[in-house]
Design a protein around this motif. Structure first.
Motif, mmCIF file in Angstrom:
data_model
loop_
_atom_site.group_PDB
_atom_site.id
_atom_site.type_symbol
_atom_site.label_atom_id
_atom_site.label_comp_id
_atom_site.label_asym_id
_atom_site.label_seq_id
_atom_site.Cartn_x
_atom_site.Cartn_y
_atom_site.Cartn_z
ATOM 1 N N THR A 1 6.731 -1.115 5.552
ATOM 2 C CA THR A 1 5.969 -0.785 5.240
ATOM 3 C C THR A 1 5.909 0.513 6.008
ATOM 4 N N GLY A 2 5.000 0.803 5.558
ATOM 5 C CA GLY A 2 5.421 3.115 5.282
ATOM 6 C C GLY A 2 6.300 3.494 4.242
ATOM 7 N N GLU A 3 6.477 2.525 3.912
ATOM 8 C CA GLU A 3 7.247 3.453 2.925
ATOM 9 C C GLU A 3 6.887 4.102 1.670
ATOM 10 N N LYS A 4 7.739 5.359 1.963
ATOM 11 C CA LYS A 4 7.170 6.320 0.350
ATOM 12 C C LYS A 4 7.493 6.121 -1.228
ATOM 13 N N MET A 5 6.817 5.688 -1.581
ATOM 14 C CA MET A 5 7.001 5.156 -3.126
ATOM 15 C C MET A 5 6.478 6.340 -4.653
ATOM 16 N N ILE A 6 7.453 6.694 -5.103
ATOM 17 C CA ILE A 6 6.649 7.526 -6.320
ATOM 18 C C ILE A 6 6.466 7.297 -7.424
ATOM 19 N N VAL A 7 5.361 7.419 -7.698
ATOM 20 C CA VAL A 7 3.966 6.276 -8.651
ATOM 21 C C VAL A 7 4.725 8.292 -9.998
ATOM 22 N N PHE A 8 4.991 6.341 -11.147
ATOM 23 C CA PHE A 8 4.866 7.398 -12.968
ATOM 24 C C PHE A 8 3.963 6.467 -13.971
ATOM 25 N N MET A 9 4.128 7.089 -14.814
ATOM 26 C CA MET A 9 3.503 6.154 -16.115
ATOM 27 C C MET A 9 3.812 6.118 -16.878
ATOM 28 N N VAL A 10 4.485 4.598 -17.567
ATOM 29 C CA VAL A 10 4.924 4.946 -19.071
ATOM 30 C C VAL A 10 3.883 3.567 -19.428
ATOM 31 N N ASN A 11 3.886 4.603 -20.766
ATOM 32 C CA ASN A 11 3.341 3.661 -21.811
ATOM 33 C C ASN A 11 1.727 2.974 -21.331
ATOM 34 N N GLY A 12 0.983 3.921 -20.433
ATOM 35 C CA GLY A 12 -0.314 3.757 -19.553
ATOM 36 C C GLY A 12 -0.072 2.858 -18.605
ATOM 37 N N LYS A 13 0.778 1.872 -18.027
ATOM 38 C CA LYS A 13 0.947 1.601 -17.025
ATOM 39 C C LYS A 13 1.810 2.350 -15.490
ATOM 40 N N GLU A 14 1.278 1.725 -15.058
ATOM 41 C CA GLU A 14 1.991 2.662 -13.285
ATOM 42 C C GLU A 14 2.867 1.828 -12.727
ATOM 43 N N TYR A 15 3.912 2.701 -12.446
ATOM 44 C CA TYR A 15 4.926 2.199 -11.504
ATOM 45 C C TYR A 15 5.357 2.212 -10.571
ATOM 46 N N ALA A 16 6.038 2.443 -9.548
ATOM 47 C CA ALA A 16 6.318 2.441 -8.132
ATOM 48 C C ALA A 16 7.558 2.362 -8.044
ATOM 49 N N ILE A 17 8.375 3.298 -7.593
ATOM 50 C CA ILE A 17 9.825 2.838 -7.039
ATOM 51 C C ILE A 17 10.154 3.911 -5.375
ATOM 52 N N SER A 18 10.620 3.317 -4.746
ATOM 53 C CA SER A 18 11.217 3.917 -3.508
ATOM 54 C C SER A 18 11.722 5.099 -3.691
ATOM 55 N N VAL A 19 11.382 6.103 -2.556
ATOM 56 C CA VAL A 19 11.998 7.875 -3.053
ATOM 57 C C VAL A 19 13.309 7.547 -2.432
ATOM 58 N N THR A 20 13.530 6.482 -1.319
ATOM 59 C CA THR A 20 14.807 6.633 -1.628
ATOM 60 C C THR A 20 16.199 6.258 -2.391
ATOM 61 N N GLN B 1 -3.533 -0.809 -3.862
ATOM 62 C CA GLN B 1 -4.106 0.165 -3.182
ATOM 63 C C GLN B 1 -5.232 -0.076 -3.981
ATOM 64 N N GLU B 2 -6.670 0.231 -3.150
ATOM 65 C CA GLU B 2 -8.284 0.141 -3.494
ATOM 66 C C GLU B 2 -8.495 -0.051 -5.422
ATOM 67 N N ASN B 3 -8.103 0.975 -5.749
ATOM 68 C CA ASN B 3 -8.447 0.124 -7.119
ATOM 69 C C ASN B 3 -7.444 0.877 -8.558
ATOM 70 N N ARG B 4 -6.144 0.377 -7.900
ATOM 71 C CA ARG B 4 -4.575 0.649 -8.215
ATOM 72 C C ARG B 4 -4.278 0.072 -8.211
ATOM 73 N N LEU B 5 -3.387 -1.230 -8.605
ATOM 74 C CA LEU B 5 -2.529 -2.150 -9.001
ATOM 75 C C LEU B 5 -1.243 -1.018 -9.825
ATOM 76 N N LEU B 6 0.329 -1.324 -8.753
ATOM 77 C CA LEU B 6 1.459 -0.679 -9.467
ATOM 78 C C LEU B 6 2.872 -1.554 -9.228
ATOM 79 N N ASN B 7 2.613 -1.407 -10.660
ATOM 80 C CA ASN B 7 4.526 -2.092 -10.719
ATOM 81 C C ASN B 7 5.703 -1.985 -9.696
ATOM 82 N N ILE B 8 6.240 -2.902 -9.201
ATOM 83 C CA ILE B 8 7.136 -2.261 -8.617
ATOM 84 C C ILE B 8 8.292 -2.377 -8.982
#
Length: 156
Positions: A7-26, A129-136
């Motif tokens: 909890t509280g971890e920061k993640m980078i959000v990126f797009m591939v083929n119109g989908k949002e993905y997230a990866i830990s900043v670590t 998150q709100e109106n977003r679904l992010l694949n980790i």
């Protein structure tokens, strides 16, 4: 297996083929503007080649090919996310990378069965998150299956 998200971890959000993905900043060393990789013969089809990143020969993976997604055009928004993997750095080509979010435990859910079933890179968690679904996505899930070090020419 996806790395445990705290909890509280920061993640980078990126797009591939119109989908949002997230990866830990670590797991991320840097995000670079597009530069054309130099091809290396005899590597997996999703390894585009290598780039010279501040004097370091860095293998680059086309994340679309790795995830069995359709090809794309390189644009001004195309980025290479540099991932710290074992003792080397590896680049991922993504359509865009332009957001950093903070994730809380209450926003993390297990991915429904069958998500990304057409690839051997499984998505095991999703952030709501709100109106977003992010694949980790976990760097190890993308990179363990391949021998990214084989994309780096011998430097003897």
């Amino acid at each position: 297996m996806t790395a445990e998200i705290k909890t509280g971890e920061k993640m980078i959000v990126f797009m591939v083929n119109g989908k949002e993905y997230a990866i830990s900043v670590t797991q991320v060393k840097s995000i670079e503007k597009w530069q054309k990789p130099t091809r290396v013969p005899g590597v997996e089809p999703y390894i585009c080649g290598v780039i010279n990143l501040r004097g370091v020969v860095t293998p680059v993976i086309d994340l679309r090919k790795r995830l069995n997604l359709p090809e794309y055009e390189i644009t001004d928004e195309t980025r290479i996310i540099i991932i710290a993997y074992r003792d080397i750095e590896v680049g991922w080509i993504v359509d865009e990378a332009n957001d950093v979010i903070t994730v809380h435990e209450s926003e993390i859910e297990s991915a429904p069965e069958g998500v990304q079933k057409d690839t051997d890179v499984s998505i095991e968690q999703i952030v709501k998150q709100e109106n977003r679904l992010l694949n980790i996505i976990d760097a190890n899930a993308v990179l363990d299956k391949e021998s990214s070090q084989s994309a780096v020419p011998d430097q003897a």
